[in-house]
Design a protein around this motif. Structure first.
Motif, PDB file in Angstrom:
ATOM      1  N   ASP A 182     -19.899  57.989 114.640  1.00  0.00           N
ATOM      2  CA  ASP A 182     -20.014  57.636 116.058  1.00  0.00           C
ATOM      3  C   ASP A 182     -20.901  58.622 116.804  1.00  0.00           C
ATOM      4  OD1 ASP A 182     -18.404  55.417 115.790  1.00  0.00           O
ATOM      5  OD2 ASP A 182     -16.559  56.481 116.307  1.00  0.00           O
ATOM      6  N   ARG A 183     -20.728  59.908 116.524  1.00  0.00           N
ATOM      7  CA  ARG A 183     -21.557  60.918 117.183  1.00  0.00           C
ATOM      8  C   ARG A 183     -23.004  60.785 116.746  1.00  0.00           C
ATOM      9  NH1 ARG A 183     -20.655  67.520 117.035  1.00  0.00           N
ATOM     10  NH2 ARG A 183     -22.295  68.003 118.561  1.00  0.00           N
ATOM     11  N   PHE A 184     -23.201  60.546 115.446  1.00  0.00           N
ATOM     12  CA  PHE A 184     -24.555  60.366 114.925  1.00  0.00           C
ATOM     13  C   PHE A 184     -25.229  59.175 115.595  1.00  0.00           C
ATOM     14  CE2 PHE A 184     -27.006  57.693 111.971  1.00  0.00           C
ATOM     15  CZ  PHE A 184     -28.118  58.505 111.781  1.00  0.00           C
ATOM     16  N   TYR A 185     -24.541  58.037 115.667  1.00  0.00           N
ATOM     17  CA  TYR A 185     -25.145  56.827 116.220  1.00  0.00           C
ATOM     18  C   TYR A 185     -25.467  56.984 117.701  1.00  0.00           C
ATOM     19  CZ  TYR A 185     -25.897  51.923 117.368  1.00  0.00           C
ATOM     20  OH  TYR A 185     -26.439  50.739 117.806  1.00  0.00           O
ATOM     21  N   ARG A 232     -29.462  48.539 115.621  1.00  0.00           N
ATOM     22  CA  ARG A 232     -28.099  48.027 115.758  1.00  0.00           C
ATOM     23  C   ARG A 232     -27.119  48.938 115.011  1.00  0.00           C
ATOM     24  NH1 ARG A 232     -28.687  42.091 113.484  1.00  0.00           N
ATOM     25  NH2 ARG A 232     -29.660  43.384 111.862  1.00  0.00           N
ATOM     26  N   ARG A 233     -25.893  48.936 115.503  1.00  0.00           N
ATOM     27  CA  ARG A 233     -24.859  49.787 114.902  1.00  0.00           C
ATOM     28  C   ARG A 233     -24.668  49.458 113.423  1.00  0.00           C
ATOM     29  NH1 ARG A 233     -20.574  52.884 116.806  1.00  0.00           N
ATOM     30  NH2 ARG A 233     -18.815  53.038 115.376  1.00  0.00           N
ATOM     31  N   ALA A 234     -24.672  48.177 113.075  1.00  0.00           N
ATOM     32  CA  ALA A 234     -24.468  47.777 111.681  1.00  0.00           C
ATOM     33  C   ALA A 234     -25.591  48.313 110.788  1.00  0.00           C
ATOM     34  CB  ALA A 234     -24.381  46.259 111.577  1.00  0.00           C
ATOM     35  N   ASP A 235     -26.839  48.298 111.303  1.00  0.00           N
ATOM     36  CA  ASP A 235     -27.961  48.814 110.529  1.00  0.00           C
ATOM     37  C   ASP A 235     -27.851  50.326 110.342  1.00  0.00           C
ATOM     38  OD1 ASP A 235     -29.096  46.316 110.242  1.00  0.00           O
ATOM     39  OD2 ASP A 235     -30.343  46.492 112.027  1.00  0.00           O
ATOM     40  N   LEU A 239     -27.418  52.398 106.867  1.00  0.00           N
ATOM     41  CA  LEU A 239     -28.349  53.466 106.499  1.00  0.00           C
ATOM     42  C   LEU A 239     -27.606  54.731 106.079  1.00  0.00           C
ATOM     43  CD1 LEU A 239     -31.169  54.667 106.296  1.00  0.00           C
ATOM     44  CD2 LEU A 239     -31.042  55.175 108.748  1.00  0.00           C
ATOM     45  N   ILE A 240     -26.613  55.145 106.870  1.00  0.00           N
ATOM     46  CA  ILE A 240     -25.851  56.347 106.515  1.00  0.00           C
ATOM     47  C   ILE A 240     -25.067  56.126 105.228  1.00  0.00           C
ATOM     48  CG2 ILE A 240     -23.840  57.739 107.202  1.00  0.00           C
ATOM     49  CD1 ILE A 240     -26.434  58.639 108.454  1.00  0.00           C
ATOM     50  N   ASP A 241     -24.517  54.920 105.074  1.00  0.00           N
ATOM     51  CA  ASP A 241     -23.795  54.611 103.843  1.00  0.00           C
ATOM     52  C   ASP A 241     -24.742  54.655 102.645  1.00  0.00           C
ATOM     53  OD1 ASP A 241     -21.225  53.775 102.680  1.00  0.00           O
ATOM     54  OD2 ASP A 241     -22.275  51.924 102.165  1.00  0.00           O
ATOM     55  N   SER A 242     -25.981  54.192 102.830  1.00  0.00           N
ATOM     56  CA  SER A 242     -26.976  54.234 101.761  1.00  0.00           C
ATOM     57  C   SER A 242     -27.380  55.662 101.451  1.00  0.00           C
ATOM     58  CB  SER A 242     -28.216  53.415 102.163  1.00  0.00           C
ATOM     59  OG  SER A 242     -27.896  52.048 102.307  1.00  0.00           O
ATOM     60  N   ALA A 243     -27.549  56.484 102.491  1.00  0.00           N
ATOM     61  CA  ALA A 243     -27.903  57.889 102.280  1.00  0.00           C
ATOM     62  C   ALA A 243     -26.807  58.601 101.498  1.00  0.00           C
ATOM     63  CB  ALA A 243     -28.131  58.580 103.627  1.00  0.00           C
ATOM     64  N   ARG A 244     -25.557  58.317 101.865  1.00  0.00           N
ATOM     65  CA  ARG A 244     -24.428  58.933 101.159  1.00  0.00           C
ATOM     66  C   ARG A 244     -24.400  58.482  99.697  1.00  0.00           C
ATOM     67  NH1 ARG A 244     -20.825  57.256 104.404  1.00  0.00           N
ATOM     68  NH2 ARG A 244     -20.716  59.125 105.721  1.00  0.00           N
ATOM     69  N   ALA A 245     -24.610  57.194  99.485  1.00  0.00           N
ATOM     70  CA  ALA A 245     -24.559  56.648  98.119  1.00  0.00           C
ATOM     71  C   ALA A 245     -25.673  57.204  97.248  1.00  0.00           C
ATOM     72  CB  ALA A 245     -24.643  55.120  98.174  1.00  0.00           C
ATOM     73  N   VAL A 246     -26.880  57.297  97.797  1.00  0.00           N
ATOM     74  CA  VAL A 246     -28.001  57.775  96.981  1.00  0.00           C
ATOM     75  C   VAL A 246     -27.829  59.248  96.636  1.00  0.00           C
ATOM     76  CG1 VAL A 246     -29.589  58.466  98.833  1.00  0.00           C
ATOM     77  CG2 VAL A 246     -30.502  57.611  96.697  1.00  0.00           C
TER      78      VAL A 246
END
Length: 323
Positions: A182-185, A232-235, A239-246
């Motif tokens: 939330d803070r990041f977004y 958008r919040r979903a995007d 993105l953060i979920d993808s960064a974490r996964a990679v």
């Protein structure tokens, strides 16, 4: 330069080898590698000699070893308490810095700069060596200060609300348990810039460099020039979920090594470069599009004096993109 997964590989290795051990003596073979320690060689050695490493902490690409007085550490351990720590040994790896655990009998590396002799521990190497070919990195002793949000300073085995002063200005990284989406977004939407430029801003989110930014954007199907103030919040969450996964995938592979300059504490290279989907794959087929029966090749474009790799089909450039 090593990015977050590479530094985390080093942190995890160091935890196994140096946590709880006392620095018995220090050899500074090249004073240039402790140039960030303003008080010089003697003060550097004096701060380390007799100190016990209580933990190994990382935030973003910053790495530090909190230090406590050896006798205080023994007393606190006997009482089942966490020993106090107000100073730390900061390690800046730069372009080619390596922290290697070695036995005393192993010949010195060609670019060895600093050697720490550690207290004996069964089955463990006795020396922590700092090797740096290009001398962009270095070691120095620094003060630990309270974190601005009261949370842990970074990823550690025994997290404390203290952070090395030189790292206090950077944001938390996606692997930090205290990271707040939330803070990041909220801060991301307040920017008026391109998405990749924001990802590389360590004051917004730390630990993401050029390689993992391209990989995260590819996984999230987002172009690097997407405007942050319209995302958008979903995007943003994807993105953060993808960064974490990679980055977790990179950790599983031991990091990304393109040459012999990056190795872990045992001197082994990582193999994540073999799993890259975008970075460095100019002219090669996009794996995702190929799987869907679509012909598309990865393209390379100049970006902030470096290169950015995208798929023109599944990462289309926004019509109103800003750099």
């Amino acid at each position: 330069m090593p990015e977050l997964p590479e530094v985390e590989v080093v942190r995890r290795g160091l935890v196994s080898w140096v946590r709880g051990r006392t620095i018995e003596s220090v050899d500074v073979l090249d004073p240039r590698s402790i140039r960030r320690h303003a008080l010089g060689v003697e003060d550097f050695i004096g701060n380390l000699q007799g100190a016990t490493v209580s933990d190994v902490v990382r935030r973003g690409k910053f790495l530090w070893l909190p230090l406590v007085d050896g006798s205080a550490h023994q007393q606190a351990a006997g009482n089942g308490q966490a020993p106090p720590s107000r100073v730390a040994l900061m390690a800046h790896l730069g372009m080619s810095g390596q922290l290697l655990m070695q036995d005393a009998g192993v010949p010195d590396e060609k670019h060895l700069k600093v050697r720490l002799h550690l207290s004996p521990s069964a089955g463990m190497p006795g020396q922590l060596r700092f090797v740096d070919q290009r001398i962009f990195g270095g070691l120095f002793v620094t003060a630990l200060v309270p974190t601005d949000d009261g949370g842990p300073g970074g990823l550690a085995e025994s997290p404390l609300p203290l952070i090395a002063g030189e790292a206090s200005h950077i944001a938390r990284d996606p692997l930090d348990p205290a990271f707040s989406f939330d803070r990041f977004y909220q801060r991301l939407r307040a920017r008026k810039t391109g998405l990749k430029r924001a990802l590389l801003d360590q004051g917004l989110v730390s630990g993401i460099g050029n390689i993992y930014a391209d990989e995260a954007l590819w996984r999230a199907r987002l172009h690097y020039a997407r405007p942050t103030d319209k995302l958008r919040r979903a995007d943003a969450f994807r993105l953060i979920d993808s960064a974490r996964a990679v980055m977790l995938d990179a950790l599983d592979a031991g990091g990304t090594s393109f040459d012999s300059l990056y190795v872990n504490v045992n001197g082994a290279s990582g193999y994540f470069d073999r799993s890259l989907n975008a970075y460095g794959r100019e002219g090669e087929p996009c794996k995702r599009c190929t799987a869907a029966g679509i012909h598309a090749t990865i393209r390379r474009e100049q970006f902030m004096n470096r290169s950015s790799y995208t798929c023109p089909v599944c990462q289309p450039r926004p019509r109103n993109g800003r750099w």
